[in-house]
Design a protein around this motif. Structure first.
Motif, PDB file in Angstrom:
ATOM      1  N   GLY A 112     -42.153  30.813  92.755  1.00 19.45           N
ATOM      2  CA  GLY A 112     -41.411  32.012  93.152  1.00 19.45           C
ATOM      3  C   GLY A 112     -40.018  32.065  92.547  1.00 19.45           C
ATOM      4  N   LYS A 113     -39.249  33.041  93.048  1.00 22.48           N
ATOM      5  CA  LYS A 113     -37.859  33.227  92.565  1.00 22.48           C
ATOM      6  C   LYS A 113     -36.860  32.919  93.671  1.00 22.48           C
ATOM      7  N   GLN A 114     -37.257  32.084  94.638  1.00 19.89           N
ATOM      8  CA  GLN A 114     -36.402  31.614  95.719  1.00 19.89           C
ATOM      9  C   GLN A 114     -36.868  30.226  96.123  1.00 19.89           C
ATOM     10  N   TYR A 115     -35.905  29.359  96.478  1.00 20.74           N
ATOM     11  CA  TYR A 115     -36.284  27.965  96.780  1.00 20.74           C
ATOM     12  C   TYR A 115     -35.329  27.387  97.810  1.00 20.74           C
ATOM     13  N   ASP A 116     -35.911  26.585  98.727  1.00 19.51           N
ATOM     14  CA  ASP A 116     -35.131  25.909  99.766  1.00 19.51           C
ATOM     15  C   ASP A 116     -34.879  24.474  99.320  1.00 19.51           C
ATOM     16  N   VAL A 117     -33.605  24.123  99.133  1.00 23.75           N
ATOM     17  CA  VAL A 117     -33.224  22.762  98.737  1.00 23.75           C
ATOM     18  C   VAL A 117     -32.902  21.980 100.003  1.00 23.75           C
ATOM     19  N   LYS A 118     -33.744  20.967 100.296  1.00 21.79           N
ATOM     20  CA  LYS A 118     -33.566  20.186 101.532  1.00 21.79           C
ATOM     21  C   LYS A 118     -32.968  18.806 101.269  1.00 21.79           C
ATOM     22  N   ASP A 119     -32.931  18.405 100.010  1.00 16.67           N
ATOM     23  CA  ASP A 119     -32.385  17.089  99.671  1.00 16.67           C
ATOM     24  C   ASP A 119     -30.868  17.199  99.505  1.00 16.67           C
ATOM     25  N   VAL A 120     -30.171  17.449 100.631  1.00 16.53           N
ATOM     26  CA  VAL A 120     -28.716  17.603 100.620  1.00 16.53           C
ATOM     27  C   VAL A 120     -28.130  16.731 101.716  1.00 16.53           C
ATOM     28  N   VAL A 121     -26.863  16.350 101.526  1.00 24.35           N
ATOM     29  CA  VAL A 121     -26.126  15.542 102.496  1.00 24.35           C
ATOM     30  C   VAL A 121     -25.103  16.426 103.195  1.00 24.35           C
ATOM     31  N   GLU A 122     -25.055  16.346 104.515  1.00 22.07           N
ATOM     32  CA  GLU A 122     -24.150  17.193 105.289  1.00 22.07           C
ATOM     33  C   GLU A 122     -22.706  16.947 104.879  1.00 22.07           C
ATOM     34  N   GLY A 123     -21.997  18.038 104.640  1.00 18.99           N
ATOM     35  CA  GLY A 123     -20.595  17.975 104.280  1.00 18.99           C
ATOM     36  C   GLY A 123     -20.338  17.902 102.797  1.00 18.99           C
ATOM     37  N   MET A 124     -21.365  17.604 101.968  1.00 20.05           N
ATOM     38  CA  MET A 124     -21.201  17.531 100.524  1.00 20.05           C
ATOM     39  C   MET A 124     -21.241  18.949  99.928  1.00 20.05           C
ATOM     40  N   GLU A 125     -20.573  19.086  98.741  1.00 16.95           N
ATOM     41  CA  GLU A 125     -20.482  20.384  98.075  1.00 16.95           C
ATOM     42  C   GLU A 125     -21.311  20.310  96.791  1.00 16.95           C
ATOM     43  N   TYR A 126     -22.200  21.308  96.579  1.00 21.99           N
ATOM     44  CA  TYR A 126     -23.143  21.294  95.479  1.00 21.99           C
ATOM     45  C   TYR A 126     -23.037  22.586  94.674  1.00 21.99           C
ATOM     46  N   GLU A 127     -23.542  22.479  93.380  1.00 23.73           N
ATOM     47  CA  GLU A 127     -23.803  23.666  92.576  1.00 23.73           C
ATOM     48  C   GLU A 127     -25.193  23.514  91.970  1.00 23.73           C
TER      49      GLU A 127
END
Length: 1348
Positions: free
Chosen positions: A901-916
């Motif tokens: 699809g053209k939308q995705y849920d990124v779950k491999d993240v750490v709370e409080g961290m800033e991503y691009e």
């Protein structure tokens, strides 16, 4: 306080007393004849006294008075200078219904202007009241021809008055000149639709005579109006516009802008002003004249007329209905997008009331729905689709009564709809419901009961009349000669012109009104309601007993419950005329065009109980006409129109509707037969466009058919063919279709490559735009390998625009030719672009990912596919992430599992961290370039939106900008988070949508809105925002108007001149500087009236200029500027005097009245009458000094007494005229005195004897009357003689002035003078000079008048 005794003492009978008493009505004098009045009795008095009249000559003057007293007083009239014996000029009447005594003067003349007295007397006393009549002569004393015309009108009025005294039967025969003049004045200004109503009101039934006479009067009045008026239009009759105010208006161009405009009410001149705050006012806007009547009451009803120099231009009758509100409108609270309902109940049926919203009249339309119940008691206003701009005060106005209530519009409570325009709601707020219906029903029953009670009273009166008539018959038969008995027959009325009864909308016949002649013309009974009017056959007298009620309303008897209705029929079909009587036992007669008709084969007359029918079978054109049914003296009529519209045979129409199918280049023919009355208009259309004859279109027309021939048709000629037939009775259409077959057009691009691999090339294209009228069977394809000159035929494929070529070589490029094939032929070729087989072509980068949502354990992103797919389909996407501060990108999805699809849920993240994040697209060749990285997003739960801003206020405003400031909202944990930025939103009052003033969020807590419309109304609010979204908006408490802060008008230049002198022929200019906000209205007046047209007024921001080009003496006056806005107003006046160099006085004469003095007199200057500031200056020269010096200044008379005239000297005098401009040339006198030669002489004198020259004072030159303008000097002088020298004292109003420093008093050689340096209103009065010595006393007085 003392009262002088009247010169005329009222005569009293012997034994009577004369006790003066005060009336409650000012101006009434009461004399009581007895000491004590018995209980229950009273002396005469006036409850309504006559009112002084100022009326134009030729109008009807009426004095009205209402008296009280027991026994009923006797009322008489008198005038001071003349008598009232002429019955043609003075009509004394009494209205028993109103209890009103009247003195009428038809066609009043100038000689009738006088003081009139009204006496009311009974045995206990007398009441007297005086009233003044002023008559304005038409045209201000016109020629003798005008006076003769007045005499003719006066004679005509006398004839009309005599005719009104005829019997009732004579009144029914209305002849020329016998109708009330008010009737014609109303018709001249009325619309044609109101003619019938006015004729019914005044009892005129001969409409043909009325229209003929009206045309004559119109020509006559137009000739009179043409003398003063160039154009007159848009006459709008008087009606109540706002509560307590009625207006009428018209558009008019005057030939002379200074022509006099007069307003009359019931023939009495009414004063009016240009100030809208007064009772009667005139407002002129361009060529529109608007007259207003403020503070309405019952006495304001009547006939209003506007005259220009004595010529009537407009008449309108103002009637105030007697109605009140039983239930008033109530406050309504509505939600946005909901309908609001206001309802009220009236005390009497009323067809239409006026509705107002925020002081603006409301009309039926898309926004407002105005309706009334069938009984006309309940009136309703529905405000549709309520918005915030609709809230305010709404009012209902019925006659002089009004009520109002608030409409409160509340915001939609749904939080999802805040700041958005929601869907229209189907619910309604407000309205009275069943309670209003119940109250209206009770009122209707009450009104019906009153009508029934009145009917019973009338029946009782008629029974008494019948009995009285029977008693009179035997007496008449006894005096008459015996006659042989005759068979009983129905008595026939005397032949007389009788109008046909009218038929109302329900077919109920209405008899004409019959009025009964009263002893006096003004005692005519009021016209009865039309639904209760009896079919009276013959006028008759009756003895009135009981209450005074209309005597012309009886039981209607047999009448129509349903009348005939106009009908239409088609030739050959049947028509039916139906009516219904109230009784089944009554027969009737049918008439057509006035002739009785009987039943035939095609004409059937049917009676079914009370229903009567006339059926016309197989109608022809001869059956058209007016049909009438008469029964028992009642009748109803209607028109039958037999029509012959265009018609077609259904079989022919079905055949015509079948489509015509041909090939390109062939001819197409359409033909259809029809019938109908000529002339018939025949039109042919192709796809809605009318076809006209040319080389390819031929149209044949006849009385019975029409034929269309299309030559050498092309594919573009396909479409709907329509035949339209029209005559005077209707229109009919017939539809068909033309299909022209042709080969298809070529297939279309662009070509979409589905696969371009080493083993195959798959692509698709678009079908032809036009298949030529036949379906596509298959496509013919050829292939060319790039670099070769030959084309290989692949063959025909099924009719789907798709092909997969598997016979390809890796790396080769191919081009294809495609043709569409149908039953009608092969299309032109379509050639594709080059397609390469087996070469890797990677897709381009997708769009930058957008953050959809962010939580502590999941971040959702979305993106758009790349524009360059690499020639093949996109099979998936790869996503990568990177922490802030890191240079390493890590793939989020597994390498072998691309994102579909053209939308995705990124779950491999750490709370409080800033991503691009970034995304790359994958096709058959592989993954392409990655997209640009997204914005940095923190893995955390979303914030709460902030709260409302605090202390929102306006800090400054101009006509184009608005400055705001506010305080940051408070932060509440778990409820509302900190505000990061702000948006300012603006909504014009006329719109419902909010718009943001700043596209980028504001960090500051202040903002200035630019680009506003001057004086426009706006709503303003501020919204706080943060990462959690927008908070609730904070609105200003009220709307804002784009204008600076209100400033009361104020003149900024304090050195403005209040007096200006201008030389004639020069321009006069007055500049006034002011400050005011909002922009004020500026009005210039000259002596209280609008400035003339040649005076130019220029207004700018903060300054107004008055310019008089080439000023003349007539431009002199006091010019006043009025600067007014909503805050207040300021005025300033400047006196402009336009004059010129004065002309010299006339010849100067010298005269010696007293030894040692010379009286200098001269003829006045020609400018003296035109310039009230002109005065004189006198200069003297003697033979000794030989120099000129001034002896008198500021002389306003034409003589001066010079003193200290020495004998033996020669004197010369010069007189100058002087005004505000300067001095004139002098007028010089002749030389006075003779120079004597010195000679020696001797004289022998006898012994002297003592002489006594003593004498009492005597004035040789008295004081003269003086008239002096205010603020000027005044010089008074006189001459007195006496020995010893008398003592002189000056007095004003018997108060000594000798010690008053405001007066300069001198006494030189018997010449007494006094100078008032600056006269004012306080100096008005009598001035006296008293001279006294031991031998006597002398006085001399004069009067000083001050001109304001």
């Amino acid at each position: 306080m003392k009262f002088t005794k009247s010169k005329e003492e009222e005569p009293t009978a012997p034994g009577q007393v004369a006790i003066r008493k005060r009336s409650k009505v000012p101006g009434v004098m009461i004399t009581q004849f007895v000491q004590e009045i018995p209980a229950g009795k009273s002396h005469p008095d006036f409850s309504r006294k006559p009112i002084a009249l100022t009326i134009q000559e030729g109008k009807l003057a009426v004095f009205k008075a209402i008296t009280t007293g027991d026994p009923t007083p006797t009322v008489t009239w008198a005038r001071n200078n003349g008598d009232l014996s002429d019955p043609e000029r003075y009509v004394v009447s009494f209205d028993p219904v109103l209890g009103e005594h009247q003195l009428q003067m038809p066609n009043v003349g100038v000689d009738q202007a006088d003081t009139y007295k009204c006496y009311a007397s009974n045995e206990y006393g007398r009441a007297i009241v005086t009233v003044t009549l002023n008559v304005i002569e038409v045209g201000f004393k016109k020629s003798k021809a005008m006076q003769e015309a007045r005499l003719e009108q006066r004679e005509k009025a006398a004839v009309d008055l005599k005719r009104t005294l005829r019997t009732r039967s004579e009144q029914k025969e209305k002849k020329d000149g016998e109708v009330d003049e008010k009737f014609w004045e109303l018709l001249l200004s009325a619309d044609k639709k109101d003619y019938e109503r006015i004729c019914t009101e005044y009892g005129v039934t001969d409409f043909r005579w009325m229209l003929k006479k009206l045309n004559e009067k119109k020509k006559e009045i137009e000739e009179q109006q043409s003398q003063y008026i160039e154009h007159l239009s848009n006459l709008r009759h008087i009606e109540i516009k706002t509560p307590g105010c009625a207006e009428f208006e018209f558009e008019m161009d005057l030939k002379d802008p200074n022509a006099k405009i007069f307003l009359f009410k019931d023939g009495v001149m009414v004063p009016f002003t240009f100030d809208t705050a007064e009772k009667h006012s005139l407002r002129q806007v361009g060529r529109k004249f608007i007259f207003s009547v403020h503070g309405l009451n019952a006495e304001d009803a009547g006939l209003y007329q506007v005259d220009i120099e004595g010529v009537n231009v407009f008449s309108t009758d103002f009637k105030i209905p007697v109605v009140d509100f039983l239930v008033k409108i109530q406050e309504v609270k509505a939600v946005e997008r909901e309908d609001a309902v206001f309802e009220c109940v009236l005390s009497a049926p009323f067809p239409k009331i006026s509705w107002q919203g925020k002081s603006v009249a409301l009309e039926q339309g898309e926004k407002y729905d105005i309706c009334v119940s069938e009984d006309m008691l309940i009136h309703r206003l529905v405000v549709k689709d309520c918005m915030q701009v609709d809230k305010g005060i709404y009012a209902a106005v019925a006659g002089m009564k009004s009520c109002n209530a608030w409409l409160i519009v509340e915001a939609d409570p749904d939080p999802n709809q805040r700041g958005k325009k929601g869907a229209r709601k189907t619910t309604q707020a407000g309205g009275g419901g069943a309670d209003l219906i119940r109250i209206a029903a009770e009122q209707q029953e009450k009104l019906q009961k009153e009508r029934e009670e009145r009917m019973e009273q009338l029946k009782q009166i008629q029974a008494e009349e019948a009995a009285a008539k029977e008693e009179e018959k035997p007496a008449e038969e006894g005096t008459a000669a015996p006659e042989p008995p005759k068979p009983k027959a129905k008595p026939k009325p005397k032949p007389k012109p009788k109008p046909e009864p009218k038929t109302d909308s329900e077919g109920v016949a209405e008899e004409p009104e019959v009025e009964e002649q009263q002893p006096e013309p003004e005692e005519a009974a009021a016209p009865p309601p039309p639904e209760e009017e009896p079919p009276s056959e013959e006028p008759r007298k009756r003895v009135r007993t009981g209450p005074l009620v209309p005597d012309t309303i009886i039981d209607p008897g047999v009448h129509f419950t349903s009348g005939l209705s106009d009908g239409h029929a088609i030739i050959g079909q049947s028509a039916e005329m139906v009516c219904k009587l109230s009784s089944e036992k009554c027969d009737g007669i049918w008439y057509k065009d006035g002739k009785e008709i009987t039943a035939t084969d095609d004409l059937k007359i049917i009676k079914d109980g009370a229903v009567h029918k006339l059926i016309v079978s197989n109608c022809t054109e001869d059956d058209s006409g007016k049909y009438r049914f008469e029964a028992d003296g009642r009748k109803t009529e209607a028109m039958l129109v037999v029509e012959d519209p265009p018609r077609m045979n259904q079989d022919d129409l079905a055949k015509f509707s079948e489509p015509v199918i041909i090939k390109v280049g062939q001819n197409a023919t359409f033909k259809l037969d029809f019938v109908g009355r000529e002339p018939m208009k025949v039109q042919w259309y192709n796809e809605g466009e009318e076809m006209l004859e040319d080389n390819h279109i031929r149209i044949e027309k006849s009385d019975s058919h029409s034929r269309l021939l299309l030559v050498k048709c092309q594919r573009k000629d396909s479409g709907e063919i329509k035949l339209k037939l029209k005559n005077e009775f209707g229109t009919i259409e017939a539809l068909s279709r033309l299909i022209v077959l042709d080969k298809p057009t070529n297939p279309m691009g662009p070509v979409e490559v589905l696969e371009a691999s080493a083993s195959c090339v798959e692509f698709k294209w678009r079908s032809p735009k036009d298949d030529g009228g036949s379906p596509i069977k298959y496509y013919n394809i050829e292939r060319n390998q790039i670099g070769r000159n030959t084309w290989t035929k692949i063959g025909n494929i099924p009719g789907e625009p798709h092909y997969k070529d598997t016979d390809v070589d890796h790396g080769r490029r191919y081009c294809y030719r495609i043709r569409a094939v149908t039953a009608e032929g092969i299309s032109d070729v379509f050639e594709t672009n080059d397609i390469q087989a087996g070469t890797k072509a990677y897709p381009g980068p997708p769009s930058t990912p957008k953050v959809v949502s962010a939580f502590k354990n999941c971040i959702t992103l979305a993106w758009s596919p790349p524009t360059n797919t690499g020639g093949t389909n996109i099979v998936g996407y790869n996503m990568e992430k990177r922490k802030r501060g890191s240079n390493i990108w890590g793939q989020v999805n597994p390498p072998d599992e691309p994102i579909k699809g053209k939308q995705y849920d990124v779950k491999d993240v750490v709370e409080g961290m800033e991503y691009e994040f970034r995304v790359s697209a994958i096709n058959f060749s592989g993954a392409g370039e990655p997209s640009a990285p997204s914005e940095f997003v923190i893995a955390r739960d979303p914030k709460k939106p902030p709260g409302k801003v605090i202390d929102l206020k306006v800090t400054d405003s101009t006509y184009t900008s608005l400055s705001l400031s506010w305080t940051k909202p408070k932060e509440e944990e778990g409820v509302q988070d900190e505000a990061k930025a702000y948006f300012v939103e603006l909504r014009p009052a006329e719109n419902t949508e909010w718009g943001r003033c700043n596209s980028n969020p504001l960090i500051t807590t202040f903002y200035t809105i630019l680009g506003l419309k001057s004086m426009a109304m706006y709503w303003v609010r501020v919204v706080a925002t943060n990462e959690g979204g927008d908070g609730e908006p904070r609105d200003l408490d009220n709307y804002i108007i784009a204008m600076p802060p209100p400033v009361r008008p104020n003149f900024t230049n304090r050195k403005m001149k209040s007096f200006m002198v201008m030389r004639a022929e020069n321009s006069a200019r007055v500049n006034i500087n002011f400050e005011a906000s909002p922009m004020p209205t500026i009005i210039w007046l000259k002596d209280g009236m609008p400035v003339p047209k040649h005076v130019t007024v220029s207004n700018t921001d903060g300054m107004s200029q008055l310019l008089i080009p080439s000023a003349e003496r007539s431009d002199s006056g006091i010019y006043t500027i009025i600067v007014k806005n909503i805050v207040g107003q300021e005025t300033f006046s400047v006196e402009i005097r336009v004059t010129d160099d004065p002309k010299p006085p006339g010849p100067v004469e010298l005269e010696e009245n007293v030894p040692g003095t010379l009286t200098v007199s001269w003829e006045p200057s020609p400018d003296e009458k035109r310039d009230n500031h002109l005065h004189y200056m006198v200069m003297k020269r003697d033979s000794i000094k030989c120099t000129w010096h001034t002896v008198a200044e500021r002389l306003f008379n034409n003589n001066f007494t010079a003193v200290n005239i020495m004998p033996g000297r020669e004197y010369k005098f010069r007189v100058y005229a002087k005004n505000d401009i300067g001095l004139s040339e002098p007028s010089e006198s002749l030389t006075w005195g003779v120079v004597r030669k010195k000679e020696k002489f001797s004289l022998n004198l006898a012994p002297s004897k003592p002489c006594n020259f003593d004498s009492a004072p005597i004035f040789t030159v008295p004081l003269k009357t003086h008239t002096t303008p205010e603020k000027y000097e005044c010089y008074m002088s006189c001459a007195v003689r006496g020995d010893p020298i008398p003592h002189v004292t000056w007095y004003r109003n018997n108060v000594s002035l000798n010690t008053n420093t405001n007066y300069y008093i001198t006494n030189t050689c018997g010449v007494c003078s006094m100078l008032i340096l600056r006269v004012g209103a306080k100096d008005n009065g009598e001035y006296k000079v008293v001279a006294e010595n031991a031998l006597g006393r002398a006085e001399c007085s004069t009067q000083l008048t001050i001109l304001e």
